[in-house]
Scaffold this active site. Structure first.
Site, PDB file in Angstrom:
ATOM      1  N   GLU A  96       0.815  -1.216   0.000  1.00 59.97           N
ATOM      2  CA  GLU A  96       0.000   0.000   0.000  1.00 59.97           C
ATOM      3  C   GLU A  96       0.847   1.263   0.000  1.00 59.97           C
ATOM      4  O   GLU A  96       0.566   2.233  -0.706  1.00 59.97           O
ATOM      5  CB  GLU A  96      -0.958   0.000   1.204  1.00 59.97           C
ATOM      6  N   HIS A 135     -11.495  -6.068   9.027  1.00 58.48           N
ATOM      7  CA  HIS A 135     -12.186  -5.894   7.742  1.00 58.48           C
ATOM      8  C   HIS A 135     -13.485  -5.109   7.947  1.00 58.48           C
ATOM      9  O   HIS A 135     -14.422  -5.253   7.167  1.00 58.48           O
ATOM     10  CB  HIS A 135     -12.509  -7.252   7.104  1.00 58.48           C
TER      11      HIS A 135
END
Ligand SMILES: Cc1ncc(C[n+]2csc(CCOP(=O)(O)OP(=O)(O)O)c2C)c(N)n1
Length: 658
Positions: A397, A464
């Site tokens: 990322e 998540h």
């Protein structure tokens, strides 16, 4: 030191000498100014000049270089006027940052120089983005980026090299191995024999050279970049050298053994090269004096200019305005044709139509190409736009956010899909430190949208399910968008992509497939920074965003007796607080519902703003409702307890009857 001048003209041999003397003399002058308290800090590159000068001399002026804090020679070789550098170091107006940043923390597009941020590693990924833009435009150029050996321990180093390797990017990664990272010697920094050994692990060519030998640096780089322009691929080049002064001047070199210092003093890149040129009959003492006199005159003239330069004068509003690049919103109205689609289809449509509209838009993310992304937002994109523009990334990322910044520097647009918003923590540093601060620091936009599939109520547990918008609303320089409906999602995404500033675009996963709306089929835009009144009422005001808007609607349907006004913020930064004020002035009561855990979130700031600005209109306490101060639990009953839906109902009824 062995010099090989084969194939290099006498003129170049002499100019390399002069190019090294110049930063040395500038530095010597700066050390005097530092002692006089006229500049604040100095990171010396004395003894390392051959690397900067060799590299900058071998590259073409139109090729980008991303230097570090010891690469003054890159700036001088590129012809940056000294007075601008001197002004920069004194925080004067004629520098590159309007006094907002110090030392080498700036870029200068006119010179194809992109400066570092303090965090060292992130610029390696930015170099990838610049090289990617060149590659996509078929410009045969190389991008060179520097790091110290200390910086190679950062994850950013690994990520950037890996991306460059996988994508075949023509980036020359130059490690300036100067023996110490602050006080840390190389044997405490890395365990391999030499850092170029790492090249093997990334599947790239790599070399270690004598960084104090100007001709070795110059000819090696010349040879490498020639190949890289024709056959794009990254190369790792380790240049051995030594840091002859303290990390910065105040910290000294006590921890460096004397014999090491003495040995490297013998290898001084300028003294040795000067002796060589004299020996070759190319230079004599009269010429040396002439060169040094010329440089000294230039330094003195330019120092005077910098001393006469103004200190920046500003106002609060000017400072605030410079945080973002100006963006004039263009309303694009759709025609009447609509279709009923899901939230997820709206995001996908918005993205696809933006790809058509902006042929300089690149989207990047994990598994987004043929696989279509884990939520299938980009399904079918590859046949339409090709894999060059719809790019699967390795799991990195931070490196990809840096790459997106590099694309922006080259005039392209980037959308980065975080697979889940939770994983943005692995790309947090470049977002909040690089993208967010660039325009304010040195006027460079960050034309990047980061898509953030977020949110709970999906039984996905602590990693998540987060809705982490408050990590970003805290940071000046970022825009944060958080739609609750398909129509808004499509139009706001289009605008986020049009906007040249960095935008975090939150998409709630629980809404993806549950919320339908009639949405125009065509491309259209909606302005950022405007809340929407979902339903009007006089009894109290409910403010929310994202899934919270739907929870509020459900709850209000259960309580028809409560005539509440419901505001969907839609954009969190900029925040349309005026719409909230106007409603509170009318209703006198406010409850704010956020999905995130309560402390330090949007609700707290909205409550404070309303209290400060609408105090006399309030008929009750402002109530904030949010999730529990725990990580998000997995089991349904626990997640239900964590989320604020039930607490919201109670708060609503309590405030209404207050
Ligand atoms: C992420 C991060 N951690 C720590 C620091 C503090 N710091 C600044 S420079 C430096 C040493 C860097 O060493 P190296 O990369 O070898 O470059 P050099 O200064 O030796 O040229 C450190 C630890 C920082 N700037 N950024």
């Amino acid at each position: 030191m062995q010099y090989q001048k084969t194939g290099i003209s006498n003129q170049t041999l002499l100019s390399l000498y002069e190019r090294m003397v110049k930063p040395r003399m500038v530095e010597e002058k700066m050390l005097i100014l530092l002692r006089q308290g006229k500049i604040s800090k100095w990171f010396s590159g004395i003894g390392q000049e051959a690397i900067s000068v060799g590299m900058a001399s071998a590259l073409l002026p139109e090729e980008y270089i991303l230097p570090m804090h010891r690469n003054l020679g890159v700036f001088t070789t590129r012809g940056v006027p000294l007075h601008r550098l001197f002004s920069q170091w004194q925080g004067k107006l004629g520098g590159f940052t309007k006094g907002r940043d110090r030392s080498f923390h700036f870029g200068a597009q006119a010179y194809r120089l992109i400066g570092m941020i303090s965090h060292l590693g992130p610029q390696l990924g930015v170099a990838d983005g610049i090289a990617l833009a060149d590659l996509l435009r078929k410009e045969k150029k190389v991008t060179a980026v520097f790091t110290g050996e200390g910086g190679t321990s950062e994850g950013d180093f690994h990520e950037a090299l890996n991306i460059a390797s996988v994508w075949g990017l023509p980036v020359l990664f130059c490690i300036e191995n100067n023996g110490y990272g602050l006080s840390t010697p190389t044997y405490e920094q890395y365990g391999c024999e030499q850092l170029s050994d790492r090249g093997l692990g990334y599947g790239m060519k790599s070399y270690t050279i004598d960084g104090n030998n100007i001709l070795e640096v110059y000819t090696t780089v010349l040879r490498l970049v020639k190949q890289m322009r024709e056959h794009p691929e990254p190369v790792l080049l380790e240049c051995n050298t030594f840091r002859m002064r303290g990390h910065e001047e105040a910290s000294g070199t006590k921890y460096v053994p004397d014999d090491l210092m003495d040995a490297w003093a013998q290898k001084d890149p300028i003294i040795n090269y000067e002796a060589y040129l004299i020996d070759q009959g190319l230079l004599d003492h009269t010429q040396i004096k002439r060169i040094k006199d010329r440089i000294e005159t230039e330094i003195n003239e330019h120092i005077r200019l910098a001393f006469d330069d103004q200190v920046p004068q500003s106002t609060e509003s000017k400072e605030l305005k410079d945080v973002f690049k100006d963006f004039v919103y263009q309303q694009v109205n759709p025609n009447d044709k609509v279709k009923k689609i899901r939230f997820i289809d709206a995001v996908s449509d918005g993205l696809r139509q933006s790809m058509v509209r902006h042929d300089n838009l690149i989207i990047m993310g994990q598994d987004i190409a043929e696989y279509g992304g884990v939520f299938k937002i980009t399904e079918g994109f590859v046949p339409l736009f090709g894999k060059e523009r719809v790019r699967n990334t390795p799991i990195c990322e931070s490196g990809i956010v840096g790459t997106a910044m590099g694309l922006s520097i080259k005039g392209m647009k980037a959308v980065v899909e975080m697979q889940f918003a939770d994983f943005v923590s692995s790309g947090f540093n470049p977002i909040v430190n690089y993208l967010a601060k660039s325009h304010y620091r040195w006027g460079e936009k960050a034309d990047v949208v980061i898509r953030m599939p977020c949110g709970g109520d999906v039984g996905a547990g602590p990693f998540h399910s987060q809705t982490n918008e408050a990590w970003f609303t805290k940071t000046p320089g970022l825009k944060v968008v958080y739609p609750a409906f398909p129509y808004d999602a499509k139009g706001l995404l289009a605008t986020a992509i049009e906007d040249p500033n960095p935008v975090l675009f939150f998409e709630h996963k629980a809404l993806y497939r549950s919320i339908y709306q009639e949405v125009p089929e065509d491309y259209y835009t909606l302005p950022l920074g405007r809340a929407k009144i979902i339903r009007t009422g006089d009894a109290l005001t409910v403010v929310s965003y994202g899934a919270g808007v739907h929870w509020a609607l459900e709850t209000l349907e259960k309580h028809p007796e409560i005539e509440a006004e419901l505001i969907d913020l839609r954009t969190l930064a900029p925040l349309d607080i005026d719409t909230v004020y106007a409603s509170v002035v009318k209703t006198g009561k406010l409850v704010i519902l956020q999905e995130d855990s309560l402390f330090g979130g949007l609700a707290s700031d909205i409550a404070a703003l309303v209290m400060e600005n609408c105090f006399e209109y309030l008929d009750g306490p402002i109530i904030r409702v949010g999730s529990l101060e725990t990580p998000i639990p997995f089991a349904k009953n626990l997640e239900d307890m964590y989320l604020p839906k039930k607490r919201f109902e109670k708060a609503l009824v309590d405030l209404w009857s207050y």
